[in-house]
Design a protein around this motif. Structure first.
Motif, PDB file in Angstrom:
ATOM      1  N   TYR A   1       0.818  -1.218   0.000  1.00 61.00           N
ATOM      2  CA  TYR A   1       0.000   0.000   0.000  1.00 61.00           C
ATOM      3  C   TYR A   1       0.846   1.260   0.000  1.00 61.00           C
ATOM      4  O   TYR A   1       0.563   2.221  -0.706  1.00 61.00           O
TER       5      TYR A   1
ATOM      6  N   ARG B   1       0.044  -3.133   4.774  1.00 57.95           N
ATOM      7  CA  ARG B   1      -1.136  -3.554   4.017  1.00 57.95           C
ATOM      8  C   ARG B   1      -0.747  -3.877   2.577  1.00 57.95           C
ATOM      9  O   ARG B   1      -0.011  -3.108   1.945  1.00 57.95           O
TER      10      ARG B   1
ATOM     11  N   ASN C   1      -2.431  -4.797  -1.126  1.00 58.29           N
ATOM     12  CA  ASN C   1      -3.612  -4.880  -1.979  1.00 58.29           C
ATOM     13  C   ASN C   1      -3.423  -6.002  -2.993  1.00 58.29           C
ATOM     14  O   ASN C   1      -2.321  -6.219  -3.496  1.00 58.29           O
TER      15      ASN C   1
ATOM     16  N   THR D   1     -11.932  -4.071   2.105  1.00 56.05           N
ATOM     17  CA  THR D   1     -11.903  -2.613   2.173  1.00 56.05           C
ATOM     18  C   THR D   1     -13.312  -2.051   2.008  1.00 56.05           C
ATOM     19  O   THR D   1     -14.256  -2.765   1.655  1.00 56.05           O
TER      20      THR D   1
ATOM     21  N   SER E   1      -7.844  -7.300   0.780  1.00 52.45           N
ATOM     22  CA  SER E   1      -6.475  -6.900   1.083  1.00 52.45           C
ATOM     23  C   SER E   1      -5.944  -7.760   2.220  1.00 52.45           C
ATOM     24  O   SER E   1      -6.711  -8.460   2.905  1.00 52.45           O
TER      25      SER E   1
END
Length: 664
Positions: A405, A454, A456, A501, A507
């Motif tokens: 992220y 994080r 994605n 999300t 994620s």
């Protein structure tokens, strides 16, 4: 006589019965009548509009009514009202629309607080009338036309700082249609900041019951030509050639040029088209439509513009006449690209380049994630199907793509096993669209564990050499629960949490390691040091064995490139209470994750984002810098963003505040 904050301008022509609700909505604004002047201009109405305005004016001293002969356009009465307006701001309200009760108070407050020249209030459709939505997804205290969707709405139903309009001597051109677009465009291009109020329904827009809105009655191409020309000329006047001009010109090419040609051109006689409209439209294309603009348009607009550039009148007419039929034609796959199978595709006589028909980047990827479950050894297994619409799943090769992220350049690819899929549309065309992807968290990064933070998830779907990447949606079932994984090499237990999300995408939070008995218990506070600028102070409480050896505890800031800075903690009282002070001054600009660790070990506890931590400012090597929390950068951890201060902008803002105080 009081000085109004806002002049509400209402042009009115045969506006009954909607007019009463329109004017009443202005009279009942929470900002108060003492802060308003309402200027309604009766443009030669014959249906009782003038009498109703006079009746309302007798009830409201803030309502001024001007009667005049019919002008045939909303531009003239707006200009008449502008010439007598006295407010700090001007708001244009059409006589068939109405305001939310708190609209003007909110919009004026937004402009005052952020020193912006234009404020857009959220628009609401009444009865199905189309209204802009993209710009109203979020409230924006201060933005501009290059970094927001504001330029997509060129209607004048906005709050304008009157000094901006007077400085530009800006008035509406007297056109029946598109008269507000060049006006708003000029204001946008000269505005010192734009604000957006998206958390309140400000403006209710509707069609008249009798259907005589000017927008609906002035629907011939002839009604739009002058306004469209002025839009192009306005943008060219205020923007030099280059990417910024192209970005703004694209809106006019799509909406004022191509759009009306597809659905309005054939309403005109062929003689008028050939002799009157076509030469001027070609002139617009030659002067204002660049290659970078064309590249960003949909294929049919690209085709139309290439035909206009080549001066192929008959082919332009053919393309427009057959537009509906040609839209249903299929696609051609060649060399890893997908092309619209239009009759003009690779017609050497027409000579339109292949790029005009290229739809590769616009083909949707249809996919579904059926499950996300943990396997032995800390492996997260994802199953589902994915395919590129209208591209047969021949030689399929799907990969799962993980992108960090807060580190745009960090990407990890995980090959998926492709298999036959059943129960999907066109299952023969996409027979091998199924996939299984295994994320081995402890070895996915080239044999190493995925880094903290994080991640994605995306799918890179390929077939016949065509590649399309799409964000991975959440699974049909609940996502897998958090899993504790032992990282290879260090033996440190780590929490991995799949989560969905707010946009419905999947994620991973490669989380903060689970505290053991000898690690920090909890963080109780974060603040900036009162005297040492750029120094972060973290307080907390230790428990277990860790409380006996606070000297091993360290506060750490680390960025995505692996650079870090640490500072020791110290005991402030018995019972395990500690404090740690970390100098942020001197860190390179960017995002830094803040954690607690034991000396020489991996992080063992997150420092959470706590409400109330603002920004700190300091000078480093004679340059001003600042640092502050990124509120939504992590679900669990404080992330600081260090950045250099834009000195000219800061000076301008300070001068504006000083000048405003002096004037007040």
């Amino acid at each position: 006589m009081h000085h109004p904050r806002v002049s509400v301008i209402v042009p009115a022509y045969n506006a009954m019965p909607e007019l009463t609700e329109c004017i009443t909505s202005a009279m009942e604004q929470t900002i108060g009548l003492d802060a308003l002047e309402i200027i309604a201009v009766n443009d030669g109405s014959t249906d009782g509009t003038g009498k109703e305005l006079d009746r309302l004016a007798a009830l409201c001293p803030s309502l001024r009514v001007i009667h005049q002969e019919n002008s045939g356009t909303a531009a003239v009465p707006r200009n008449v009202a502008l010439d007598v307006a006295r407010g700090d701001y001007v708001f244009f309200l059409d006589s068939d629309d109405y305001l939310g009760p708190d609209a003007l108070r909110r919009m004026v407050a937004m402009a005052d607080e952020n020193k912006t020249d234009i404020v857009l209030g959220k628009m609401v459709s009444v009865g199905g009338r189309a209204v802009p939505t993209a710009v109203f997804k979020n409230t924006q205290p201060r933005t501009d036309i290059f970094s927001s969707a504001a330029y997509r709405t060129l209607g004048c139903w906005k709050l304008f700082r009157r000094s901006l309009l007077e400085r530009l001597n800006l008035r509406f051109p007297p056109f029946r249609n598109t008269e507000d677009k060049p006006f708003t465009a000029a204001a946008y291009l000269n505005a010192d900041g734009i604000s957006v109020v998206a958390d309140y329904d400000c403006y209710y827009q509707r069609d008249r019951a009798n259907g005589n809105n000017l927008t609906l009655t002035a629907q011939n191409l002839s009604h739009r030509m002058e306004g469209t020309r002025l839009c192009f000329e306005t943008v060219a006047r205020y923007l030099e050639p280059g990417p910024r001009r192209d970005q703004i010109m694209r809106r006019h090419v799509e909406w004022e040029l191509c759009g009306p040609l597809w659905w309005l051109l054939l309403r005109e006689s062929e003689e008028d088209i050939r002799e009157r409209f076509y030469p001027e439209i070609r002139d617009w294309v030659e002067n204002w439509v660049t290659d970078p603009v064309i590249e960003k348009l949909v294929p049919r607009d690209r085709l139309l513009l290439h035909l206009l550039r080549a001066d192929r009148f008959d082919d332009v007419m053919t393309a427009i006449r057959n537009a509906d039929e040609d839209a249903e034609r299929g696609h051609v796959v060649d060399g890893g690209r997908v092309y619209w199978a239009h009759p003009f595709f690779r017609d050497t006589a027409v000579g339109v380049p292949d790029s005009a028909f290229d739809v590769t980047g616009r083909l949707p990827v249809r996919h579904r994630l059926d499950s996300a479950s943990w396997q032995e050894g800390g492996v997260l297994r994802l199953t589902g199907h994915a395919y590129i619409e209208d591209v047969a799943s021949l030689d399929p090769a799907t990969e799962l793509v993980l992108r960090r992220y807060d580190a745009d350049d960090q990407e990890i690819r995980v090959p998926a096993r492709v298999h036959a899929a059943a129960g999907i549309p066109d299952d023969e065309l996409h027979a091998d669209a199924g996939f299984v992807a295994d994320i081995a968290v402890h070895t996915a990064a080239g044999g190493a564990a995925l880094g903290r933070g994080r991640w994605n998830l995306f799918l890179d779907v390929r077939a016949q050499g065509v590649s399309r990447t799409v964000r991975l949606k959440s699974p049909e079932s609940e996502p897998a629960p958090s899993q504790t994984i032992v990282t290879t090499g260090t033996g440190t237990p780590t929490t991995v949490t799949p989560y969905v999300t707010k946009w419905g995408n999947l994620s991973l939070d490669i989380g903060q390691e689970i505290p053991r008995d000898d690690t920090p218990g909890r963080v109780t506070g974060t603040s900036w040091h009162r005297s040492r600028k750029g120094t972060l102070v973290v307080t907390g409480e230790l428990h277990g064995e860790g409380a006996e050896d606070v000297r091993a505890l360290r506060l750490r800031a680390e960025n995505a490139a692996g650079h870090r800075r640490e500072a020791p903690a110290s005991l402030i009282r018995s019972g395990g209470a500690f404090t740690a002070e970390l100098p942020v001054k001197g860190l390179r600009p960017g995002r830094w994750t803040v954690t607690l660790s034991l000396s020489g070990s991996s992080p063992v506890a997150a420092v959470p984002y706590l409400t109330g931590l603002g920004r700190s400012r300091w000078f480093h090597i004679a340059r001003p810098f600042s640092a502050g929390p990124v509120k939504k950068a992590s679900e669990t951890t404080l992330v600081l963003e260090v950045r250099a201060v834009d000195v000219p902008r800061a000076v301008r803002q300070k001068l504006r505040r000083v000048v405003r105080k002096v004037l007040v």
